[in-house]
Design an enzyme around this catalytic site. Structure first.
Site, PDB file in Angstrom:
ATOM      1  N   ASP A  37      18.595  66.203   0.811  1.00 41.82           N
ATOM      2  CA  ASP A  37      19.807  65.436   0.490  1.00 41.82           C
ATOM      3  C   ASP A  37      20.641  65.210   1.744  1.00 41.82           C
ATOM      4  OD1 ASP A  37      21.625  64.121  -1.146  1.00 41.82           O
ATOM      5  OD2 ASP A  37      22.703  65.943  -1.674  1.00 41.82           O
ATOM      6  N   ASN A  85      16.608  57.531  -8.950  1.00 40.12           N
ATOM      7  CA  ASN A  85      16.740  56.757  -7.707  1.00 40.12           C
ATOM      8  C   ASN A  85      16.405  55.286  -7.863  1.00 40.12           C
ATOM      9  OD1 ASN A  85      15.698  59.474  -5.495  1.00 40.12           O
ATOM     10  ND2 ASN A  85      17.725  58.884  -6.211  1.00 40.12           N
TER      11      ASN A  85
END
Length: 262
Positions: A37, A85
């Site tokens: 991340d 996503n």
């Protein structure tokens, strides 16, 4: 694999070398899972497009795969692309898929040289034919390798994985009353692999983001503020050293932090 293999790739006297000497190679985590991340924030800090953060993150993937294999980790799972996503801008998704294909083409020989077995966990639904082709080719070429198993979680969601496993159990005619946790675990994407002992999350976020929800039930979690494109072997070694200092309880008595099956 072990200390000598790690030291062969790091400068003498470096923080990596010092950390490598602190690792107990007899008590490594069997399976390390990583939530990668911070790519977008890394790019924003440099006033760059988000996709440049993804490009920079490829170097981190390469570094972590190498140090994991040299340490002697049995399984490494990287969270590359979640089912959520797909909500990102199409151009960003396209770049992410292109980077994945490029990584496989450039690193496949390295995976072979290091006896690493590559595997994708997640759903193929929505993946373009060219992406599927590259993934299948990498899995096929590395399929006979006997070293570290390297999973990339792609189009992956932990809840969706559990639902899919339940559907597989029904399709196989398994009696629900006879199904236990071990059998159910074998129906997951990671069936046949140990559950993660250590979960690493970069960028300082304190959540698991729908990642390996069943498998991380007793994983030790290590979070760093370091953004993924800046994450390197030093950070990975820090996580392993910190893991080995913890006591694992599994809801019961104290136990030293040892890898499953070691």
């Amino acid at each position: 694999m072990g200390l000598a293999d790690v030291l062969a790739t790091v400068p003498d006297g470096s923080p990596q070398a010092s950390l490598a000497h602190q690792v107990d190679y007899a008590r490594l985590p069997s399976h390390v899972a990583v939530i990668m991340d911070g790519n977008g924030r890394w790019a924003a800090q440099r006033r760059l497009p988000r996709v440049e953060g993804h490009r920079a993150g490829i170097d981190s993937v390469r570094d972590v795969v190498e140090v994991s294999a040299r340490l002697g980790i049995d399984v490494l799972t990287l969270y590359a692309f979640s089912v959520e996503n797909w909500k990102r801008p199409p151009a960003e998704v396209s770049v992410l898929m292109g980077l994945l294909k490029r990584y496989l083409r450039l690193e496949l020989d390295t995976l072979m040289e290091n006896d690493i077995r590559f595997r994708v966990i997640g759903s193929e639904d929505g993946l373009s034919p060219d992406v599927r082709f590259e993934l299948a080719a990498a899995e096929r070429r590395t399929g006979a390798n006997g070293g570290m198993r390297f999973n990339i979680a792609l189009n992956y969601g932990g809840r969706a994985e559990i639902v899919a496993a339940a559907r597989r159990a029904i399709a196989a005619g398994i009696d629900p009353q006879a199904l236990d946790e071990r059998q159910f675990g074998e129906l997951l994407y990671t069936g046949g692999q140990p559950d993660p002992d250590l979960l690493i999350r970069t960028s300082g976020e304190m959540r698991v983001s729908n990642f390996l929800l069943w498998q991380i039930a007793y994983a030790e979690i290590w979070v760093t503020d370091t953004l993924w494109p800046d994450f390197r072997s030093r950070h990975f070694l820090e996580a392993v050293v910190a893991y080995q200092k913890r006591e694992r309880r599994y809801g019961g008595i104290k136990e030293e932090a040892v890898g499953a099956g070691r």
